[in-house]
Scaffold this motif. Structure first.
Motif, mmCIF file in Angstrom:
data_model
loop_
_atom_site.group_PDB
_atom_site.id
_atom_site.type_symbol
_atom_site.label_atom_id
_atom_site.label_comp_id
_atom_site.label_asym_id
_atom_site.label_seq_id
_atom_site.Cartn_x
_atom_site.Cartn_y
_atom_site.Cartn_z
ATOM 1 N N MET A 96 4.087 -6.083 11.217
ATOM 2 C CA MET A 96 3.227 -4.976 10.226
ATOM 3 C C MET A 96 2.020 -4.837 10.514
ATOM 4 O O MET A 96 1.530 -5.873 11.304
ATOM 5 N N GLY A 97 1.425 -4.153 10.179
ATOM 6 C CA GLY A 97 0.125 -3.192 10.296
ATOM 7 C C GLY A 97 -0.762 -3.457 8.994
ATOM 8 O O GLY A 97 0.035 -3.203 8.086
ATOM 9 N N TRP A 98 -1.936 -3.731 9.232
ATOM 10 C CA TRP A 98 -2.581 -2.726 8.056
ATOM 11 C C TRP A 98 -3.761 -1.644 9.118
ATOM 12 O O TRP A 98 -3.801 -2.259 9.497
ATOM 13 N N GLU B 167 -7.299 4.664 10.527
ATOM 14 C CA GLU B 167 -7.647 4.048 11.444
ATOM 15 C C GLU B 167 -6.378 2.440 11.118
ATOM 16 O O GLU B 167 -6.568 2.182 10.226
ATOM 17 N N PHE B 168 -6.617 2.218 12.219
ATOM 18 C CA PHE B 168 -5.669 1.095 12.346
ATOM 19 C C PHE B 168 -7.167 -0.795 12.286
ATOM 20 O O PHE B 168 -8.253 -0.009 12.828
ATOM 21 N N TYR C 188 -5.879 -6.955 16.995
ATOM 22 C CA TYR C 188 -6.463 -6.419 16.030
ATOM 23 C C TYR C 188 -7.868 -5.387 16.583
ATOM 24 O O TYR C 188 -7.724 -5.294 17.449
ATOM 25 N N ALA C 189 -8.486 -4.444 15.603
ATOM 26 C CA ALA C 189 -8.997 -3.421 16.293
ATOM 27 C C ALA C 189 -10.427 -4.156 16.559
ATOM 28 O O ALA C 189 -10.975 -4.900 16.145
ATOM 29 N N ASP C 190 -10.736 -3.692 17.669
ATOM 30 C CA ASP C 190 -11.852 -4.163 17.918
ATOM 31 C C ASP C 190 -13.169 -4.602 16.814
ATOM 32 O O ASP C 190 -14.259 -5.470 16.880
ATOM 33 N N SER C 191 -13.644 -3.740 16.103
ATOM 34 C CA SER C 191 -14.363 -3.638 14.567
ATOM 35 C C SER C 191 -13.773 -5.080 13.530
ATOM 36 O O SER C 191 -15.155 -4.847 13.262
ATOM 37 N N MET C 192 -13.479 -5.138 13.913
ATOM 38 C CA MET C 192 -12.170 -5.671 12.527
ATOM 39 C C MET C 192 -12.448 -7.490 13.691
ATOM 40 O O MET C 192 -12.626 -8.693 12.793
ATOM 41 N N LYS C 193 -12.249 -7.410 15.161
ATOM 42 C CA LYS C 193 -12.216 -9.030 15.319
ATOM 43 C C LYS C 193 -13.523 -10.226 14.835
ATOM 44 O O LYS C 193 -14.625 -9.419 14.790
ATOM 45 N N ALA D 107 -12.609 1.357 2.230
ATOM 46 C CA ALA D 107 -11.766 2.414 2.507
ATOM 47 C C ALA D 107 -10.517 2.239 1.615
ATOM 48 O O ALA D 107 -10.518 0.786 0.970
ATOM 49 N N VAL D 108 -9.579 2.633 1.310
ATOM 50 C CA VAL D 108 -8.417 1.668 0.750
ATOM 51 C C VAL D 108 -7.488 1.669 2.209
ATOM 52 O O VAL D 108 -7.486 2.064 3.107
ATOM 53 N N TYR D 109 -7.131 0.681 1.927
ATOM 54 C CA TYR D 109 -6.428 -0.536 2.514
ATOM 55 C C TYR D 109 -4.984 -0.201 2.351
ATOM 56 O O TYR D 109 -4.323 -0.403 1.119
ATOM 57 N N TYR D 110 -3.971 -0.015 3.678
ATOM 58 C CA TYR D 110 -2.809 -0.077 3.326
ATOM 59 C C TYR D 110 -1.767 -0.796 4.380
ATOM 60 O O TYR D 110 -2.355 -0.904 5.485
#
Length: 119
Positions: free
Chosen positions: A34-36, A46-47, A60-65, A92-95
């Protein structure tokens, strides 16, 4: 076929936290991960993070780590995204999305949930 329903979005002040949930129904056993993802106004989707059902391996995307944590509850077929130290640029809208077994991409998507971070 899987159905994904996100929840938990809302309005939060900068520095605050939110936990998003993604409930998976239908052929949940046909998915491997599963991904966000997120999409801010005027920007590309963006991932954010992903997790595998079997081992719980996370990416994780680097900016979220260090600020976001993805987890899953296999018994409930639910994936979570804990978001801490939120910034206005996280608005943002999160999916959530599902990757089928044997597939390389995320093909099933939820409707999204709005996250708004005020400064």
């Amino acid at each position: 076929q899987v159905q994904l329903v996100e929840s938990g979005g809302g309005l939060v002040q900068a520095g605050g936290s939110l936990r998003l949930s993604c409930a998976v129904s239908g052929r949940a056993d046909s998915t491997s991960a599963m991904g966000w993802f997120r999409q801010a106004p005027g920007k590309e989707r963006e991932f954010v993070a992903s997790i595998t059902w079997s081992t719980g391996s996370t990416y994780y995307a680097d900016s979220m780590k260090g600020r976001f944590i993805v987890s899953r509850n296999n018994a409930k077929n639910t994936v979570y995204l804990q978001m801490n130290s939120l910034k206005p640029e996280d608005t943002a809208v999160y999916y959530c999305a599902a990757r089928s077994i044997g597939s390389s991409g995320f093909r099933s998507w939820g409707q999204g949930t709005q996250v708004t971070v005020s400064s």
